[in-house]
Design an enzyme around this catalytic site. Structure first.
Site, PDB file in Angstrom:
ATOM      1  NE  ARG A  59      -2.092  -1.350   3.507  1.00  0.00           N
ATOM      2  CZ  ARG A  59      -2.200  -0.767   4.697  1.00  0.00           C
ATOM      3  NH1 ARG A  59      -3.132   0.136   4.923  1.00  0.00           N
ATOM      4  NH2 ARG A  59      -1.424  -1.104   5.696  1.00  0.00           N
ATOM      5  CG  ASN A  94      -3.958  -4.428   3.595  1.00  0.00           C
ATOM      6  OD1 ASN A  94      -3.392  -4.339   2.515  1.00  0.00           O
ATOM      7  ND2 ASN A  94      -3.305  -4.397   4.734  1.00  0.00           N
TER       8      ASN A  94
END
Length: 88
Positions: free
Chosen positions: A18, A36
């Site tokens: 990320r 996520n």
């Protein structure tokens, strides 16, 4: 402005995916988020110029060094995307 949603599957959680995605998206001038999902995948929503979104899609195919990307699925979207790029 174009927007796309990507689902990235593989070893993409716990490998700074990320954060690296945010850095790459900001470098490309995109806004959106990377987060996520419960199934172990990462959702990426990106908005901006189509050429930049296509570049991010190419980058997502491999991600950061510790990641193992098995699949990237792109879905067009008309989602409203806030300024910046979040990783939450």
């Amino acid at each position: 402005m174009a927007a796309a949603r990507f689902l990235v599957r593989g070893r993409v959680q716990g490998v700074r995916f990320r954060i690296a995605t945010r850095d790459e998206a900001l470098r490309l001038g995109l806004r959106g988020h990377a987060r996520n999902l419960a199934d172990g995948s990462v959702e990426v929503l990106a908005a901006g110029e189509e050429v930049a979104i296509a570049a991010l899609q190419r980058w997502l195919q491999h991600g950061p060094p510790l990641a193992r990307v098995d699949e990237v699925v792109r879905c067009e979207t008309e989602a409203v995307v806030a300024d910046g790029f979040s990783t939450g």
